[in-house]
Motif scaffolding. Structure first.
Motif, PDB file in Angstrom:
ATOM      1  N   THR A 195      -7.081  15.926   1.825  1.00 14.73           N
ATOM      2  CA  THR A 195      -5.920  15.529   2.424  1.00 14.73           C
ATOM      3  C   THR A 195      -6.215  14.039   2.946  1.00 14.73           C
ATOM      4  OG1 THR A 195      -5.266  17.676   2.789  1.00 14.73           O
ATOM      5  CG2 THR A 195      -3.957  15.928   4.076  1.00 14.73           C
ATOM      6  N   ARG A 196      -7.192  13.942   3.641  1.00 15.23           N
ATOM      7  CA  ARG A 196      -7.708  12.691   4.277  1.00 15.23           C
ATOM      8  C   ARG A 196      -7.860  11.598   2.920  1.00 15.23           C
ATOM      9  NH1 ARG A 196     -11.367  14.618   9.247  1.00 15.23           N
ATOM     10  NH2 ARG A 196      -9.591  15.069  10.442  1.00 15.23           N
ATOM     11  N   SER A 197      -8.387  12.000   2.106  1.00 15.01           N
ATOM     12  CA  SER A 197      -8.453  11.237   0.906  1.00 15.01           C
ATOM     13  C   SER A 197      -7.035  10.864   0.258  1.00 15.01           C
ATOM     14  CB  SER A 197      -9.522  11.751  -0.307  1.00 15.01           C
ATOM     15  OG  SER A 197     -10.593  11.878   0.263  1.00 15.01           O
ATOM     16  N   LEU A 198      -6.098  11.568   0.364  1.00 14.94           N
ATOM     17  CA  LEU A 198      -5.008  11.343  -0.182  1.00 14.94           C
ATOM     18  C   LEU A 198      -4.031  10.460   0.848  1.00 14.94           C
ATOM     19  CD1 LEU A 198      -3.935  14.754  -1.341  1.00 14.94           C
ATOM     20  CD2 LEU A 198      -4.195  12.924  -2.808  1.00 14.94           C
ATOM     21  N   ASP A 199      -4.584  10.454   1.918  1.00 20.11           N
ATOM     22  CA  ASP A 199      -3.954   9.821   3.261  1.00 20.11           C
ATOM     23  C   ASP A 199      -4.519   8.197   2.750  1.00 20.11           C
ATOM     24  OD1 ASP A 199      -2.808  11.480   4.710  1.00 20.11           O
ATOM     25  OD2 ASP A 199      -4.583  11.803   5.962  1.00 20.11           O
ATOM     26  N   PHE A 200      -5.611   8.193   2.616  1.00 21.08           N
ATOM     27  CA  PHE A 200      -6.175   6.707   2.103  1.00 21.08           C
ATOM     28  C   PHE A 200      -5.752   6.138   0.893  1.00 21.08           C
ATOM     29  CE2 PHE A 200      -9.329   4.413  -0.499  1.00 21.08           C
ATOM     30  CZ  PHE A 200      -9.559   3.306   0.179  1.00 21.08           C
ATOM     31  N   SER A 201      -5.518   7.090  -0.077  1.00 17.76           N
ATOM     32  CA  SER A 201      -4.948   6.476  -1.352  1.00 17.76           C
ATOM     33  C   SER A 201      -3.428   6.096  -1.215  1.00 17.76           C
ATOM     34  CB  SER A 201      -5.120   7.708  -2.482  1.00 17.76           C
ATOM     35  OG  SER A 201      -6.165   7.983  -2.846  1.00 17.76           O
ATOM     36  N   SER A 202      -2.735   6.808  -0.564  1.00 17.86           N
ATOM     37  CA  SER A 202      -1.423   6.620  -0.137  1.00 17.86           C
ATOM     38  C   SER A 202      -1.116   5.229   0.531  1.00 17.86           C
ATOM     39  CB  SER A 202      -0.691   7.786   0.495  1.00 17.86           C
ATOM     40  OG  SER A 202       0.638   7.490   0.895  1.00 17.86           O
ATOM     41  N   ALA A 203      -1.955   5.000   1.622  1.00 18.56           N
ATOM     42  CA  ALA A 203      -1.748   3.882   2.345  1.00 18.56           C
ATOM     43  C   ALA A 203      -2.417   2.529   1.498  1.00 18.56           C
ATOM     44  CB  ALA A 203      -2.662   4.108   3.600  1.00 18.56           C
ATOM     45  N   LEU A 204      -3.376   3.008   0.730  1.00 16.36           N
ATOM     46  CA  LEU A 204      -3.616   1.902  -0.207  1.00 16.36           C
ATOM     47  C   LEU A 204      -2.789   1.357  -1.054  1.00 16.36           C
ATOM     48  CD1 LEU A 204      -6.500   0.026  -1.214  1.00 16.36           C
ATOM     49  CD2 LEU A 204      -6.483   1.822  -2.817  1.00 16.36           C
ATOM     50  N   LEU A 205      -2.079   2.289  -1.902  1.00 14.76           N
ATOM     51  CA  LEU A 205      -0.969   1.964  -2.801  1.00 14.76           C
ATOM     52  C   LEU A 205       0.193   1.256  -2.056  1.00 14.76           C
ATOM     53  CD1 LEU A 205      -1.217   5.040  -4.987  1.00 14.76           C
ATOM     54  CD2 LEU A 205      -2.115   2.778  -5.854  1.00 14.76           C
ATOM     55  N   ARG A 206       0.589   2.013  -0.939  1.00 16.48           N
ATOM     56  CA  ARG A 206       1.643   1.173  -0.170  1.00 16.48           C
ATOM     57  C   ARG A 206       1.208  -0.259   0.187  1.00 16.48           C
ATOM     58  NH1 ARG A 206       6.835   0.470   0.960  1.00 16.48           N
ATOM     59  NH2 ARG A 206       7.302   0.132   3.007  1.00 16.48           N
ATOM     60  N   ALA A 207       0.013  -0.703   0.610  1.00 19.82           N
ATOM     61  CA  ALA A 207      -0.029  -1.943   0.674  1.00 19.82           C
ATOM     62  C   ALA A 207      -0.095  -2.737  -0.203  1.00 19.82           C
ATOM     63  CB  ALA A 207      -1.598  -1.806   1.540  1.00 19.82           C
ATOM     64  N   LEU A 208      -0.679  -2.410  -1.337  1.00 22.96           N
ATOM     65  CA  LEU A 208      -0.634  -3.069  -2.663  1.00 22.96           C
ATOM     66  C   LEU A 208       0.863  -3.114  -3.169  1.00 22.96           C
ATOM     67  CD1 LEU A 208      -3.357  -1.646  -4.514  1.00 22.96           C
ATOM     68  CD2 LEU A 208      -3.378  -3.795  -3.904  1.00 22.96           C
ATOM     69  N   GLU A 209       1.636  -2.210  -2.985  1.00 25.55           N
ATOM     70  CA  GLU A 209       3.197  -2.365  -3.266  1.00 25.55           C
ATOM     71  C   GLU A 209       4.010  -3.321  -2.327  1.00 25.55           C
ATOM     72  OE1 GLU A 209       7.183  -1.250  -2.544  1.00 25.55           O
ATOM     73  OE2 GLU A 209       5.826  -0.064  -1.553  1.00 25.55           O
ATOM     74  N   ILE A 210       3.538  -3.458  -1.129  1.00 24.69           N
ATOM     75  CA  ILE A 210       4.095  -4.311  -0.278  1.00 24.69           C
ATOM     76  C   ILE A 210       3.834  -5.926  -0.590  1.00 24.69           C
ATOM     77  CG2 ILE A 210       4.317  -5.015   1.940  1.00 24.69           C
ATOM     78  CD1 ILE A 210       4.100  -2.178   2.901  1.00 24.69           C
ATOM     79  N   ASP A 211       2.711  -6.004  -0.775  1.00 27.30           N
ATOM     80  CA  ASP A 211       1.912  -7.340  -1.129  1.00 27.30           C
ATOM     81  C   ASP A 211       0.813  -7.352  -2.147  1.00 27.30           C
ATOM     82  OD1 ASP A 211       1.159 -10.154  -0.909  1.00 27.30           O
ATOM     83  OD2 ASP A 211       0.683 -10.144   1.241  1.00 27.30           O
TER      84      ASP A 211
END
Length: 220
Positions: free
Chosen positions: A115-131
């Motif tokens: 679950t924590r690895s999914l947290d990391f992946s979600s936050a990473l993709l979110r940051a890339l999507e924003i900028d």
């Protein structure tokens, strides 16, 4: 078999979106203890995470190894008794009732770290999507600090600090995530869809982990 071949033709992002469509958490009456998280779609989603981590490169080697080991632990449990272990929440409940949930190699802890690895992946993709033009090293560092660092011991944190210099540049990583001939705008749209599905799913998962007192566990 056909589904597996079809998934190979799609990007990890699109494959993850499909797996998430099968992962709606059922919460009868809002009771997380009675929730249902199907094991196989969850593990398929985690395999998508492995493929994304591979694209980041050696920086994620330690995390990738942990993800792989935790997937295998849950797969083994599922294979031993598919009908009993088809719901991850039932596994948590069973281990908690026997006092095994917080033991080192429990399935509950495997589920927690996935679950924590999914947290990391979600936050990473979110940051890339924003900028998508932001420095990749900075994105990975900030994402790690926000999601995994609070739970890692000094060994894992030290390994990450050494490897952070090995991340690809942002454009290279984005190109690796795209399907053939896919535009950057289409990739951003797909990333936004994935994150929009992941965030509420993970919020529910963390509520379930809290019910079984697993949410504050740190690595040794």
């Amino acid at each position: 078999m056909k589904r597996s071949r079809d998934m190979e033709k799609r990007s990890e992002i699109n494959s993850a979106i499909e797996e998430l469509s099968l992962l709606a958490i059922v919460k009868p009456g809002g009771n997380h203890e009675s929730a249902h998280i199907p094991t196989k779609p969850f593990l398929s989603l985690c395999y998508m995470v492995l493929q994304v981590l591979d694209k980041i490169g050696p920086t994620m080697a330690v995390l990738r190894q942990d993800v792989h080991q935790n997937i295998k632990r849950l797969e083994m449990m599922h294979e031993l008794n598919p009908s009993m272990n088809s719901n991850l929440v039932e596994i948590l409940k069973s281990e908690a009732s026997k006092g095994n949930a917080r033991k080192r190699f429990s399935c509950s802890k495997a589920f927690l770290w996935l679950t924590r690895s999914l947290d990391f992946s979600s936050a990473l993709l979110r940051a890339l999507e924003i900028d998508p033009k932001k420095n990749m090293e900075q994105i990975v560092q900030e994402t790690y600090d926000a999601t995994l660092s609070p739970w890692h011991g000094w060994i894992s944190s030290a390994a990450f600090r050494v490897a952070i210099k090995l991340v690809p540049d942002t454009q290279t990583f984005m190109d690796l995530l795209k399907e053939r001939d896919e535009s950057c705008d289409t990739l951003k749209d797909q990333m936004q869809i994935l994150v929009s599905l992941l965030v509420p799913f993970l919020e529910d998962v963390h509520c379930i982990l809290k019910v079984y007192n697993l949410d504050r566990i740190k690595s040794t």
